[in-house]
Motif scaffolding. Structure first.
Motif, PDB file in Angstrom:
ATOM      1  N   ARG A  77      59.143  24.222  31.795  1.00 48.65           N
ATOM      2  CA  ARG A  77      57.706  24.552  31.876  1.00 48.65           C
ATOM      3  C   ARG A  77      56.859  23.596  31.047  1.00 48.65           C
ATOM      4  O   ARG A  77      55.636  23.664  31.102  1.00 48.65           O
ATOM      5  CB  ARG A  77      57.488  26.004  31.451  1.00 48.65           C
ATOM      6  CG  ARG A  77      57.796  26.272  30.000  1.00 48.65           C
ATOM      7  CD  ARG A  77      57.608  27.743  29.707  1.00 48.65           C
ATOM      8  NE  ARG A  77      57.971  28.033  28.334  1.00 48.65           N
ATOM      9  CZ  ARG A  77      58.090  29.259  27.853  1.00 48.65           C
ATOM     10  NH1 ARG A  77      57.897  30.296  28.634  1.00 48.65           N
ATOM     11  NH2 ARG A  77      58.408  29.451  26.597  1.00 48.65           N
ATOM     12  N   ASN A  78      57.494  22.727  30.285  1.00 48.99           N
ATOM     13  CA  ASN A  78      56.763  21.795  29.418  1.00 48.99           C
ATOM     14  C   ASN A  78      56.737  20.411  30.078  1.00 48.99           C
ATOM     15  O   ASN A  78      57.755  19.719  30.144  1.00 48.99           O
ATOM     16  CB  ASN A  78      57.485  21.749  28.063  1.00 48.99           C
ATOM     17  CG  ASN A  78      56.788  20.839  27.069  1.00 48.99           C
ATOM     18  OD1 ASN A  78      56.136  19.866  27.455  1.00 48.99           O
ATOM     19  ND2 ASN A  78      56.926  21.145  25.796  1.00 48.99           N
ATOM     20  N   PRO A  79      55.561  19.988  30.607  1.00 48.16           N
ATOM     21  CA  PRO A  79      55.534  18.711  31.329  1.00 48.16           C
ATOM     22  C   PRO A  79      55.867  17.510  30.442  1.00 48.16           C
ATOM     23  O   PRO A  79      56.432  16.525  30.932  1.00 48.16           O
ATOM     24  CB  PRO A  79      54.093  18.624  31.851  1.00 48.16           C
ATOM     25  CG  PRO A  79      53.301  19.627  31.081  1.00 48.16           C
ATOM     26  CD  PRO A  79      54.241  20.663  30.565  1.00 48.16           C
ATOM     27  N   LEU A  82      59.583  16.850  30.338  1.00 46.50           N
ATOM     28  CA  LEU A  82      60.088  16.320  31.618  1.00 46.50           C
ATOM     29  C   LEU A  82      59.677  14.862  31.815  1.00 46.50           C
ATOM     30  O   LEU A  82      60.431  14.073  32.398  1.00 46.50           O
ATOM     31  CB  LEU A  82      59.611  17.174  32.791  1.00 46.50           C
ATOM     32  CG  LEU A  82      60.368  18.477  33.028  1.00 46.50           C
ATOM     33  CD1 LEU A  82      59.879  19.142  34.318  1.00 46.50           C
ATOM     34  CD2 LEU A  82      61.885  18.288  33.098  1.00 46.50           C
ATOM     35  N   ASP A  83      58.495  14.477  31.316  1.00 54.82           N
ATOM     36  CA  ASP A  83      58.098  13.058  31.369  1.00 54.82           C
ATOM     37  C   ASP A  83      59.082  12.220  30.568  1.00 54.82           C
ATOM     38  O   ASP A  83      59.513  11.142  30.998  1.00 54.82           O
ATOM     39  CB  ASP A  83      56.692  12.860  30.776  1.00 54.82           C
ATOM     40  CG  ASP A  83      55.603  13.212  31.774  1.00 54.82           C
ATOM     41  OD1 ASP A  83      55.933  13.424  32.958  1.00 54.82           O
ATOM     42  OD2 ASP A  83      54.430  13.290  31.360  1.00 54.82           O
ATOM     43  N   THR A 121      57.993  20.891  37.038  1.00 53.36           N
ATOM     44  CA  THR A 121      57.319  21.569  35.923  1.00 53.36           C
ATOM     45  C   THR A 121      56.992  22.986  36.378  1.00 53.36           C
ATOM     46  O   THR A 121      56.119  23.188  37.235  1.00 53.36           O
ATOM     47  CB  THR A 121      56.018  20.837  35.529  1.00 53.36           C
ATOM     48  OG1 THR A 121      56.345  19.496  35.191  1.00 53.36           O
ATOM     49  CG2 THR A 121      55.360  21.507  34.333  1.00 53.36           C
TER      50      THR A 121
END
Ligand SMILES: C[S@@+](CC[C@H](N)C(=O)[O-])C[C@H]1O[C@@H](n2cnc3c(N)ncnc32)[C@H](O)[C@@H]1O
Length: 304
Positions: A77-79, A82-83, A121
């Motif tokens: 849920r944390n963009p 993931l980036d 996300t």
């Protein structure tokens, strides 16, 4: 290393890779890799994937150049994390000799398509509700179920697994935190107890929290899965010749940051004594004298 000016979850997760690498239970891991074998394609879902540390281990173990093609979905849920996952995995794949194209899916090729990574996300419950059942051969969740109500998470995710699909759930905290050397104030026990209490998300039977490792064993069985393996995966971070390897000093500062955030202003702690405890522990990291231990479990199970 001095205490950092700022704390970032992505840096913490990247710093913990070397510690997880030492800690992972080899018996549980080997059985997981063995159970994944013998097929021409695999679909794996990793929830709470963070910076994607597990992808590298799985791709290496399966030898995807000659083995199965892999479709790997990372949900977090944390963009921002993931980036970081996307760019760190791209760099790693190129270093391994893959040609990398696309963003999501990010496709790694070597003699044909080998790996396709999808970055999503989303909250895992929303992701589970929005997707068809039976899509995945395995669900991976590392250092995640400590943060969730375990029965709810299992119930939500279970339909996404095919029959006889796998749960691989490593690095789950199991109720022991220790610092060495003991602190002169005698505050270690109180800090440990209050910190563990702060991890307990609620108080009904489904709680996660300070002993979630062992709770996984029970909840997976209750949900109709067969336990295949379980074993310890304790974090042990200690100074070697007065210094910490990789970015492990940052990791230790971040652990103290978690503890400070949870316990600052706690009515059962004297403010000044707790501030002294934190500053002494930070000085010990700076001087390469602090050892940190967290007891954890890895679990592998199969749905019926
Ligand atoms: C302790 S970190 C572990 C990350 C990674 N699995 C690892 O071991 O390096 C937990 C991760 O789960 C994510 N997370 C927590 N609750 C979530 C939820 N309900 N849905 C999706 N992601 C979640 C957080 O954003 C964070 O990246």
């Amino acid at each position: 290393m001095n205490a950092p000016d700022a704390y970032r979850l992505s840096r913490y997760l990247t710093a913990k890779k070397s510690i997880d690498g030492r800690a992972l239970n080899h018996r549980v891991w080997s059985r997981f890799v063995e159970e994944l074998g013998g097929v021409s394609s695999l679909r794996i879902l990793e929830v709470g994937a963070g910076v994607g540390a597990t992808v590298e281990r799985i791709v290496t173990a399966l030898d995807v150049r000659t083995g199965p093609s892999l479709r790997y979905t990372l949900v977090d849920r944390n963009p921002a994390v993931l980036d970081t996952a996307s760019s760190e995995l791209r760099t790693w794949a190129e270093q391994q000799g893959f040609e990398v194209t696309g963003r999501s899916p990010q496709v790694w090729s070597a003699d044909g398509e080998s790996v396709a990574l999808e970055f999503v996300t989303a909250d895992l419950y929303d992701f589970a509700a929005a997707h068809d059942g039976g899509r995945f051969d395995a669900i991976v969740g590392q250092a995640l179920f400590d943060l969730l109500r375990i029965p709810d998470a299992i119930q939500a995710l279970r339909p996404l697994l095919r029959d006889r699909g796998l749960w691989y759930l490593p690095i789950h905290f199991d109720g022991v935190t220790a610092f060495e050397p003991p602190h002169d104030s005698g505050l270690d026990g109180r800090v440990e107890t209050l910190y563990h209490e702060s991890m307990t998300t609620d108080h009904d039977d489904g709680r996660a929290g300070d002993q979630s490792g062992r709770r996984l064993l029970t909840h997976l069985r209750d949900a109709g899965s067969t336990l295949l393996e379980a074993g310890g995966s304790d974090w042990i971070v200690w100074p070697q010749d007065g210094d910490y390897p990789a970015d492990e000093a940052y990791f230790l500062y971040h652990i103290l940051h978690f503890i400070e955030n949870e316990l600052r202003g706690h009515p059962a702690l004297d403010d000044d004594a707790f501030a002294d405890w934190l500053s002494d522990r930070r000085r010990q990291i700076h001087e390469g004298r602090l050892t940190y231990i967290a007891h954890q479990l890895d679990v592998l199970a199969r749905t019926d």
